[in-house]
Motif scaffolding. Sequence first.
Motif, mmCIF file in Angstrom:
data_model
loop_
_atom_site.group_PDB
_atom_site.id
_atom_site.type_symbol
_atom_site.label_atom_id
_atom_site.label_comp_id
_atom_site.label_asym_id
_atom_site.label_seq_id
_atom_site.Cartn_x
_atom_site.Cartn_y
_atom_site.Cartn_z
ATOM 1 N N MET A 91 0.839 -1.199 0.000
ATOM 2 C CA MET A 91 0.000 0.000 0.000
ATOM 3 C C MET A 91 0.874 1.248 0.000
ATOM 4 N N ASN A 92 0.421 2.291 -0.684
ATOM 5 C CA ASN A 92 1.178 3.523 -0.794
ATOM 6 C C ASN A 92 1.409 4.102 0.608
ATOM 7 N N PRO A 93 2.674 4.302 1.014
ATOM 8 C CA PRO A 93 2.941 4.799 2.376
ATOM 9 C C PRO A 93 2.324 6.165 2.636
ATOM 10 N N PHE A 94 2.203 6.984 1.622
ATOM 11 C CA PHE A 94 1.559 8.292 1.812
ATOM 12 C C PHE A 94 0.102 8.094 2.219
ATOM 13 N N THR A 95 -0.531 7.114 1.582
ATOM 14 C CA THR A 95 -1.933 6.841 1.904
ATOM 15 C C THR A 95 -2.055 6.315 3.334
ATOM 16 N N VAL A 96 -1.138 5.442 3.715
ATOM 17 C CA VAL A 96 -1.215 4.843 5.050
ATOM 18 C C VAL A 96 -1.143 5.914 6.134
ATOM 19 N N LEU A 97 -0.243 6.880 5.929
ATOM 20 C CA LEU A 97 -0.088 7.919 6.954
ATOM 21 C C LEU A 97 -0.955 9.144 6.681
ATOM 22 N N GLY A 98 -1.728 9.099 5.604
ATOM 23 C CA GLY A 98 -2.621 10.214 5.295
ATOM 24 C C GLY A 98 -1.876 11.503 4.984
ATOM 25 N N LEU A 99 -0.796 11.368 4.224
ATOM 26 C CA LEU A 99 0.053 12.532 3.955
ATOM 27 C C LEU A 99 -0.037 12.956 2.499
ATOM 28 N N GLU A 100 0.182 14.258 2.304
ATOM 29 C CA GLU A 100 0.398 14.741 0.948
ATOM 30 C C GLU A 100 1.792 14.315 0.513
ATOM 31 N N GLU A 101 1.985 14.221 -0.791
ATOM 32 C CA GLU A 101 3.279 13.741 -1.267
ATOM 33 C C GLU A 101 4.373 14.792 -1.140
ATOM 34 N N THR A 102 3.987 16.017 -0.781
ATOM 35 C CA THR A 102 5.000 17.061 -0.596
ATOM 36 C C THR A 102 5.369 17.218 0.877
ATOM 37 N N ALA A 103 4.950 16.277 1.707
ATOM 38 C CA ALA A 103 5.196 16.388 3.148
ATOM 39 C C ALA A 103 6.683 16.415 3.451
ATOM 40 N N ASP A 104 7.056 17.223 4.462
ATOM 41 C CA ASP A 104 8.460 17.291 4.845
ATOM 42 C C ASP A 104 8.702 16.359 6.036
ATOM 43 N N ASP A 105 9.936 16.395 6.560
ATOM 44 C CA ASP A 105 10.304 15.472 7.645
ATOM 45 C C ASP A 105 9.400 15.649 8.857
ATOM 46 N N GLU A 106 9.111 16.907 9.156
ATOM 47 C CA GLU A 106 8.309 17.186 10.351
ATOM 48 C C GLU A 106 6.893 16.616 10.195
ATOM 49 N N ALA A 107 6.327 16.828 9.033
ATOM 50 C CA ALA A 107 4.962 16.347 8.776
ATOM 51 C C ALA A 107 4.921 14.827 8.820
ATOM 52 N N VAL A 108 5.960 14.191 8.308
ATOM 53 C CA VAL A 108 5.996 12.724 8.299
ATOM 54 C C VAL A 108 6.019 12.207 9.734
ATOM 55 N N ARG A 109 6.862 12.827 10.533
ATOM 56 C CA ARG A 109 6.988 12.360 11.919
ATOM 57 C C ARG A 109 5.683 12.589 12.685
ATOM 58 N N ALA A 110 5.085 13.757 12.465
ATOM 59 C CA ALA A 110 3.829 14.069 13.160
ATOM 60 C C ALA A 110 2.740 13.079 12.759
ATOM 61 N N ALA A 111 2.657 12.766 11.466
ATOM 62 C CA ALA A 111 1.635 11.822 10.988
ATOM 63 C C ALA A 111 1.880 10.437 11.560
ATOM 64 N N TYR A 112 3.134 10.067 11.638
ATOM 65 C CA TYR A 112 3.497 8.758 12.185
ATOM 66 C C TYR A 112 3.057 8.656 13.646
ATOM 67 N N LEU A 113 3.355 9.690 14.435
ATOM 68 C CA LEU A 113 2.995 9.643 15.854
ATOM 69 C C LEU A 113 1.482 9.647 16.035
ATOM 70 N N ALA A 114 0.795 10.422 15.192
ATOM 71 C CA ALA A 114 -0.672 10.450 15.280
ATOM 72 C C ALA A 114 -1.255 9.096 14.929
ATOM 73 N N ALA A 115 -0.716 8.456 13.901
ATOM 74 C CA ALA A 115 -1.211 7.140 13.494
ATOM 75 C C ALA A 115 -0.934 6.101 14.561
ATOM 76 N N LEU A 116 0.217 6.240 15.237
ATOM 77 C CA LEU A 116 0.567 5.283 16.305
ATOM 78 C C LEU A 116 -0.427 5.353 17.440
ATOM 79 N N ARG A 117 -0.906 6.565 17.725
ATOM 80 C CA ARG A 117 -1.863 6.725 18.833
ATOM 81 C C ARG A 117 -3.153 5.981 18.519
#
Lengths: 96, 815
Positions: A1-27
């Motif tokens: 599955m597309n990792p952007f889809t899994v974390l609900g991110l836009e494809e232009t997301a930066d490092d900070e956005a990726v980390r924030a999405a990851y932590l939110a998804a973990l919760r």
Amino acid sequence: MNPFTVLGLEETADDEAVRAAYLAALRLSPPDRDPEGFRRIRDAYEALRDKEHRLALRLFGPPPLADLMELLDAFPYERRYVGPGPWLNVLRERRR
Amino acid sequence: MGKHKKPKQAGRLAQETTSLGTGEWQARVEALLASGQTRDAVETAKQFLKQVPGPEAEALLVKAYQARIQALLANGMHKEAQALGALVSERFPAYRAQLAALRRQSEVSGGNFHTLLTELSTADAQRQRELEVILTRELTDPTVLADSPALPADHPLKRGARAVCDLFTAVTTGPLPEGALAALDMIPRHSPLAPWKLLIRALEAFYRHADAAVLANLAGIPRDSGPGRLGAVLRRLLGENEPMEDRSFAVATLLDKVSGGRALLQSRLPQLNQALTRKDGHKALAAVQDLLPLFQSTPPALRRSFLATVLHHWYHQELSPQGLLRILPGGKKDPDTLRLIALTLERRQWDAALDWWDSYLTAAAAAGTLPTTGPELARVLLHMVALFPADPDEVCDILGVDDEKELQRLIRAGEIPAFFDRRALLERARVADSDLVVFRALVAYYDQRDPKRAEAEAEAWRRAYPQDLEPLLYLMRAAERRSALRKALDLLATAELLNRVHPEVRQSRFRLLLTSAERRLKEGKPALALDDLALLAQEPRAGEGDCKAYLLALSWAVAHKIGDTAATTRLEQTLATTVDNPVLAELTLGTVAGVLGIKLPLQTGSPTQLQAIDGLARACDLFHTLGRPLTVPAALLTQVEKDLASATSAQLHSLCVGGLWLGRPTLTYAASGQGLTQDGPLVHRFLLARGRALSAATTQREQDRARQCLRAARELASRARDMEAVREASAALDSLPDWSAFDALLQGVLTPPAEAPPTQEEVARTITVECRSRSIPRFMGQKASRKPRRTPSPRQQLPRGLLNEMLSFLLEGKL
């Protein structure tokens, strides 16, 4: 599955956005309660945390799914509010 | 037609029934009612009344009419039912009360609740219950109750209906606040509004994703109640495989809207899948057209997944892409579509994919989705470069040119598109982004074509990224290749400052110093060579294995060059003491002396067999590791090959490797044969060595043996997880002529049958055969033995090289 889809991110997301999405998804899917979901989230994060890799995914992805039906899994499970109208329309139709 | 038929039918019926008794009339009417033929039942009952007028006939007719009214209601013909009810009530006033409920129902079914509600407000308890049953069944919109003037404002039903209306709107519009459902508590369990109360609770749970609560509430809603139809819809939305009795437009619309299109996806996706599997382009196109709007509102990543997947399967099934391209969003102008098409094509058609990538670059730049400079552009250009096949001949074949020069000429002339110019793509990438991945690609490109240019690029890389080890190592290797050892050592010193523990960095100093020392000796600069030797002595590797022997030999050479006889003698003795093997000492000194042009006095004395074996084995290991040529007297080789019974497995393995390295297959043959008799963990290595040695034999029988040995070696190596040996065996097998392919070609079969791996028995048999095969075969390059040989068979006489030629000719002919 597309990792952007899994974390609900836009494809232009930066490092900070990726980390924030990851932590939110973990919760929402902690490993003890949803091990399968956690694994997907973790894999997605590993794929997106590297900037170069993220760029490559954006430019040369997503890889096609081997089975078309996997798109069903990727499609969001929504429950939209549509107002009373569409519900009542079903009842207004004549019973056959 | 009907008009003409009716009187005839009535006439015929009259004729048929004139003789019927009362009982028979009743039976006939009851039978018609039981079979659902309500119209005929009414007509028959009319005849009965006409023939036998009386209360019985009247009652039967009214019963038939009631059934007829119910049938009309069931068919949704409320107005007709109402009219008939009014007519019957008027004609048979004695039955008005009996018909009242049915008349109410027909009014209510037609949406007219006024009369029922008016009666409800004044009815007695029993009548009220009857009317509430109708209300429960027919109330499909609670506003009818909430807004009805027939009920007083403080009527419980009216108040309850108001609460239901408000909460139904609220629960379908957004999340409810805490405690909002408490307003429903006023509605009792048997109220006509009870199903609505459960429905609202079910909806509230649905939007909270509390599916168990949804199902629990739905279980309490009677299916024939006003909101009962929504129960099946909700179950379907939960993902249950609820059989939908009706798939009306309203139901489909509701499912689609609430699920965000998921319901449509669930039905269309299997259709698309099936159409693609059957290669039905028409149906596949229709399914894609239905699905595209669903994905337009999804996140871009999902939309791209959908497009990439459809494109991939479309091309995989070899369907014509034209129709698909026409319906895809943006068509040929959309950069994303172009990109996905390029990605789909590049798996099979790199040249076509380059065209689409080029189109993508143009479209993306025009749309502003790809910057005209920067890492994105550079990565795409590098990606395009990477699509070219590694073999330049393949590129030329595809493009129909003789060589790269002609390709460049045709590109300049505009006859071949510019995107086939790899160098130009790389230069554009460099201009777009001076990232190290670009430098890496530039160096790799020029490395085989223009080494000077490659070094210049590596230098530029190094200047741009001074902390990067990669360009330094590249420049160091290039300097070493050019024999610019001082420069190589300087670069190595810089590399050591960056990363001393890098494997290549660690190994390079010893190698470079050794080469430098040898070169200085050859150039007649012994003093400088001594400096190198002094540095070498400090290297950790100097103490590994027999490296010290080689360094001693070089020191000896220095002493010889400067004419220090005492030092020469001392070093000879030190060497002999250090290695504790006269053969090794002699071989080391002899080889070094030979390379440096030093005359070594002839050594007397015959080494023992143990010394010969040990010395030769260690010499092979030492010189092979150092990458230096070894000179071995033929007599020593012969002595060792004659008797290896006392050799250890490790020594035998060293001799096997050494024999191949020295170009002495007889040594390898003999050592591997001895090794196979010893059993142990190196059996697969001995089989590998044996097979490789036999590959150099001249007869087909030995070639067959080589194949058996290599196959067995590969199998055993695989089991022992010695992947290096597996790779070596595979490579050796690939280099053997494949007789099965040759035989297959002669029989007209292009693809030879695949070989199964050897079984344990076959491996054991191979080992046994090889252990018993003592006589050393004739290898290529060897002179023929003087011993008389028996005449070989005509097939065996055919030289191996000629067979390969024939095989190649046949293959080309077939292809």
